[in-house]
Design a protein around this motif. Structure first.
Motif, PDB file in Angstrom:
ATOM      1  N   ARG A  31       1.344  -1.066  -0.044  1.00  0.00           N
ATOM      2  CA  ARG A  31      -0.132   0.080  -0.139  1.00  0.00           C
ATOM      3  C   ARG A  31       0.674   1.413   0.304  1.00  0.00           C
ATOM      4  O   ARG A  31       1.044   2.112  -1.095  1.00  0.00           O
ATOM      5  CB  ARG A  31      -1.079  -0.015   0.995  1.00  0.00           C
ATOM      6  N   ALA A  32       1.797   1.387   0.824  1.00  0.00           N
ATOM      7  CA  ALA A  32       2.665   2.007   0.556  1.00  0.00           C
ATOM      8  C   ALA A  32       3.678   2.762  -0.634  1.00  0.00           C
ATOM      9  O   ALA A  32       3.963   3.481  -1.051  1.00  0.00           O
ATOM     10  CB  ALA A  32       3.833   2.577   1.909  1.00  0.00           C
ATOM     11  N   GLU A  33       3.546   1.501  -1.713  1.00  0.00           N
ATOM     12  CA  GLU A  33       4.424   1.953  -2.549  1.00  0.00           C
ATOM     13  C   GLU A  33       3.280   1.825  -4.121  1.00  0.00           C
ATOM     14  O   GLU A  33       3.532   1.941  -5.624  1.00  0.00           O
ATOM     15  CB  GLU A  33       5.083   0.276  -3.155  1.00  0.00           C
ATOM     16  N   GLY A  34       2.158   2.348  -3.766  1.00  0.00           N
ATOM     17  CA  GLY A  34       0.706   1.929  -4.368  1.00  0.00           C
ATOM     18  C   GLY A  34      -0.093   0.956  -5.050  1.00  0.00           C
ATOM     19  O   GLY A  34      -0.086   0.972  -5.692  1.00  0.00           O
ATOM     20  N   GLY A  35       0.835   0.040  -3.619  1.00  0.00           N
ATOM     21  CA  GLY A  35       0.061  -1.584  -4.711  1.00  0.00           C
ATOM     22  C   GLY A  35      -1.108  -1.814  -4.423  1.00  0.00           C
ATOM     23  O   GLY A  35      -1.900  -1.175  -3.288  1.00  0.00           O
ATOM     24  N   PRO A  36      -1.860  -3.368  -4.380  1.00  0.00           N
ATOM     25  CA  PRO A  36      -2.826  -3.626  -3.648  1.00  0.00           C
ATOM     26  C   PRO A  36      -2.914  -4.265  -2.030  1.00  0.00           C
ATOM     27  O   PRO A  36      -1.913  -4.194  -1.268  1.00  0.00           O
ATOM     28  CB  PRO A  36      -2.788  -5.070  -4.664  1.00  0.00           C
ATOM     29  N   TRP A  37      -3.239  -3.767  -1.763  1.00  0.00           N
ATOM     30  CA  TRP A  37      -3.985  -3.650  -0.409  1.00  0.00           C
ATOM     31  C   TRP A  37      -5.052  -5.112  -0.396  1.00  0.00           C
ATOM     32  O   TRP A  37      -6.050  -4.342  -0.579  1.00  0.00           O
ATOM     33  CB  TRP A  37      -4.263  -2.900   0.352  1.00  0.00           C
ATOM     34  N   ALA A  38      -5.443  -5.777   1.217  1.00  0.00           N
ATOM     35  CA  ALA A  38      -6.862  -6.524   1.673  1.00  0.00           C
ATOM     36  C   ALA A  38      -5.925  -6.179   2.617  1.00  0.00           C
ATOM     37  O   ALA A  38      -5.050  -6.554   3.917  1.00  0.00           O
ATOM     38  CB  ALA A  38      -6.856  -7.284   0.854  1.00  0.00           C
ATOM     39  N   HIS A  39      -7.962  -6.404   3.875  1.00  0.00           N
ATOM     40  CA  HIS A  39      -7.343  -6.602   5.191  1.00  0.00           C
ATOM     41  C   HIS A  39      -7.139  -8.370   4.862  1.00  0.00           C
ATOM     42  O   HIS A  39      -8.113  -9.021   4.601  1.00  0.00           O
ATOM     43  CB  HIS A  39      -8.899  -6.670   5.640  1.00  0.00           C
ATOM     44  N   VAL A  40      -6.418  -8.879   6.383  1.00  0.00           N
ATOM     45  CA  VAL A  40      -6.063  -9.349   6.852  1.00  0.00           C
ATOM     46  C   VAL A  40      -6.808 -10.195   7.899  1.00  0.00           C
ATOM     47  O   VAL A  40      -6.927  -9.713   8.961  1.00  0.00           O
ATOM     48  CB  VAL A  40      -4.556  -9.996   7.342  1.00  0.00           C
ATOM     49  N   ARG A  41      -6.885 -11.879   7.845  1.00  0.00           N
ATOM     50  CA  ARG A  41      -8.086 -12.237   8.151  1.00  0.00           C
ATOM     51  C   ARG A  41      -7.234 -13.619   9.389  1.00  0.00           C
ATOM     52  O   ARG A  41      -7.148 -14.335   8.896  1.00  0.00           O
ATOM     53  CB  ARG A  41     -10.305 -12.972   8.491  1.00  0.00           C
ATOM     54  N   ASP A  42      -7.332 -13.906  10.853  1.00  0.00           N
ATOM     55  CA  ASP A  42      -6.730 -14.546  11.013  1.00  0.00           C
ATOM     56  C   ASP A  42      -7.700 -15.780  11.560  1.00  0.00           C
ATOM     57  O   ASP A  42      -8.487 -15.637  11.266  1.00  0.00           O
ATOM     58  CB  ASP A  42      -6.473 -14.107  13.017  1.00  0.00           C
ATOM     59  N   VAL A  43      -7.286 -17.003  10.810  1.00  0.00           N
ATOM     60  CA  VAL A  43      -7.675 -18.278  10.843  1.00  0.00           C
ATOM     61  C   VAL A  43      -6.424 -19.245  11.308  1.00  0.00           C
ATOM     62  O   VAL A  43      -5.973 -18.828  11.897  1.00  0.00           O
ATOM     63  CB  VAL A  43      -8.257 -18.419   9.587  1.00  0.00           C
ATOM     64  N   ALA A  44      -7.365 -20.845  12.017  1.00  0.00           N
ATOM     65  CA  ALA A  44      -6.198 -21.469  12.293  1.00  0.00           C
ATOM     66  C   ALA A  44      -5.978 -22.531  10.894  1.00  0.00           C
ATOM     67  O   ALA A  44      -6.437 -22.371   9.931  1.00  0.00           O
ATOM     68  CB  ALA A  44      -7.225 -22.352  13.762  1.00  0.00           C
ATOM     69  N   THR A  45      -5.046 -23.218  11.149  1.00  0.00           N
ATOM     70  CA  THR A  45      -4.630 -24.340  10.087  1.00  0.00           C
ATOM     71  C   THR A  45      -5.541 -25.087   9.835  1.00  0.00           C
ATOM     72  O   THR A  45      -5.559 -25.548   9.312  1.00  0.00           O
ATOM     73  CB  THR A  45      -3.409 -24.555  10.552  1.00  0.00           C
ATOM     74  N   SER A  46      -5.743 -25.739  10.583  1.00  0.00           N
ATOM     75  CA  SER A  46      -7.354 -26.535  10.759  1.00  0.00           C
ATOM     76  C   SER A  46      -8.642 -25.861   9.643  1.00  0.00           C
ATOM     77  O   SER A  46      -9.360 -26.239   9.110  1.00  0.00           O
ATOM     78  CB  SER A  46      -7.816 -26.581  11.942  1.00  0.00           C
ATOM     79  N   ALA A  47      -8.637 -24.749   9.530  1.00  0.00           N
ATOM     80  CA  ALA A  47      -9.142 -23.869   8.673  1.00  0.00           C
ATOM     81  C   ALA A  47      -9.666 -24.269   6.661  1.00  0.00           C
ATOM     82  O   ALA A  47      -9.747 -23.742   6.245  1.00  0.00           O
ATOM     83  CB  ALA A  47      -9.671 -22.738   8.407  1.00  0.00           C
ATOM     84  N   PHE A  48      -8.066 -24.177   6.955  1.00  0.00           N
ATOM     85  CA  PHE A  48      -7.414 -24.976   5.411  1.00  0.00           C
ATOM     86  C   PHE A  48      -7.146 -26.445   5.432  1.00  0.00           C
ATOM     87  O   PHE A  48      -5.251 -26.479   5.519  1.00  0.00           O
ATOM     88  CB  PHE A  48      -6.106 -23.767   4.894  1.00  0.00           C
ATOM     89  N   PRO A  49      -7.168 -27.320   5.112  1.00  0.00           N
ATOM     90  CA  PRO A  49      -6.617 -29.192   5.066  1.00  0.00           C
ATOM     91  C   PRO A  49      -6.400 -29.101   4.248  1.00  0.00           C
ATOM     92  O   PRO A  49      -6.877 -28.482   2.643  1.00  0.00           O
ATOM     93  CB  PRO A  49      -8.296 -29.955   5.582  1.00  0.00           C
ATOM     94  N   THR A  50      -5.026 -29.742   4.238  1.00  0.00           N
ATOM     95  CA  THR A  50      -3.945 -30.360   3.347  1.00  0.00           C
ATOM     96  C   THR A  50      -3.469 -31.536   3.163  1.00  0.00           C
ATOM     97  O   THR A  50      -3.748 -32.057   4.410  1.00  0.00           O
ATOM     98  CB  THR A  50      -3.135 -29.026   2.973  1.00  0.00           C
ATOM     99  N   PRO A  51      -2.986 -32.379   2.369  1.00  0.00           N
ATOM    100  CA  PRO A  51      -2.697 -33.657   2.352  1.00  0.00           C
ATOM    101  C   PRO A  51      -1.213 -33.511   3.932  1.00  0.00           C
ATOM    102  O   PRO A  51      -1.565 -34.542   4.272  1.00  0.00           O
ATOM    103  CB  PRO A  51      -2.209 -33.868   1.110  1.00  0.00           C
TER     104      PRO A  51
END
Length: 300
Positions: free
Chosen positions: A235-255
């Motif tokens: 954002r300081a460089e004029g690039g994209p920005w978004a809000h970050v929402r904290d989640v647990a690893t369990s929210a993204f199950p992976t093999p």
């Protein structure tokens, strides 16, 4: 100084090539498929030998962590047997080998940063294959440096920082795991370190520098806080920005399981080579600035 690097497209290989430009007396040669195929050991010496390297950097690897769970034979063929063949080829040519390994050799249960004498306990096929590679490299070439690192990013290829910036251009909020901790590591910083110590590795009578080391960005953070810092820099460089929402690893199950804490202490490397990595925040800002301001054809 002639340095042969296995792999042509990887983040570290491309960073070594870039950072070596302008260094007098240093030549970096990247070798990859089809000339060098880590699943076909007989091709390895034949690909490396004509270049007569002073140092071989074993950077190519099977890094698809989740894919490795379903393809363990391929992961071990590349990360263990292929790495062994690279180290053996270097030894036969009278050259030391610097082999790049990973923080994923640990299970993540430790409180605090891992040191080199902590017991490895990989929780994934990828981590197990890289640990097997470490042992094989050490056996194949006594003049070895095994360099564990983690959370590598750069302006090249696919990595966490580039993914976060891309997602920020597509949505207003990004969910990022907040319960995984490690050291964000710039491949450009890694390249600078390798180039900086290369003379010590090739100098005769310097056997005491060989062995196992950790080298990662200075400081520890979570995935979510890393994303926030990268987006703030964007954002300081004029690039994209978004809000970050904290989640647990369990929210993204992976093999494949990921270590909860894979932070590494680089104190041994600093003491041996008198080389320290920059704070991770600074290096992230440099990479983000380059990505945002880039006018090249490579997109985020």
């Amino acid at each position: 100084m002639r340095i042969v690097v296995t792999g042509c497209k990887g983040q570290l290989a491309r960073s070594l090539l870039e950072q070596a430009r302008g260094l007098p007396g240093t030549e970096v040669i990247l070798i990859g498929r089809p000339q060098l195929d880590l699943t076909d050991p007989p091709t390895i010496l034949a690909a490396i030998e004509p270049h007569r390297p002073d140092l071989v950097v074993s950077a190519a690897a099977f890094t698809a962590v989740d894919q490795a769970e379903g393809e363990p034979e391929t992961a071990f063929a590349v990360n263990a047997f292929g790495a062994e063949a690279v180290a053996g080829a270097a030894a036969s040519l009278g050259a030391p080998v610097l082999h790049v390994s990973t923080d994923y050799v640990f299970d993540g249960s430790k409180h605090g940063s891992y040191a080199e004498d902590d017991m490895p306990a990989p929780v994934s096929v990828y981590g197990a294959s890289k640990l097997a590679g470490e042992l094989a490299v050490a056996e194949a070439n006594p003049r070895h440096v095994i360099l564990r690192t983690g959370w590598v990013y750069s302006p090249f290829g696919k990595n966490f920082i580039k993914t976060i910036l891309r997602l920020a251009g597509e949505r207003e909020e990004i969910a990022v795991v907040a319960d995984q901790w490690g050291n964000p590591t710039s491949a450009l910083d890694l390249a600078d370190a390798i180039l900086g110590i290369s003379a010590q590795l090739t100098r005769c009578g310097r056997d005491f520098v060989f062995g196992l080391y950790h080298l990662a960005g200075a400081g520890t953070t979570s995935r979510a806080d890393l994303a926030r810092h990268a987006l703030s820099a964007s954002r300081a460089e004029g690039g994209p920005w978004a809000h970050v929402r904290d989640v647990a690893t369990s929210a993204f199950p992976t093999p494949a399981r990921r270590p909860t804490n894979s932070s590494l202490s680089s104190a041994k490397f600093t003491a041996a080579f008198r080389w320290s990595m920059p704070p991770w925040q600074y290096s992230v800002e440099c990479t983000v600035r380059r990505l945002v301001q880039s006018t090249s054809s490579e997109t985020i």
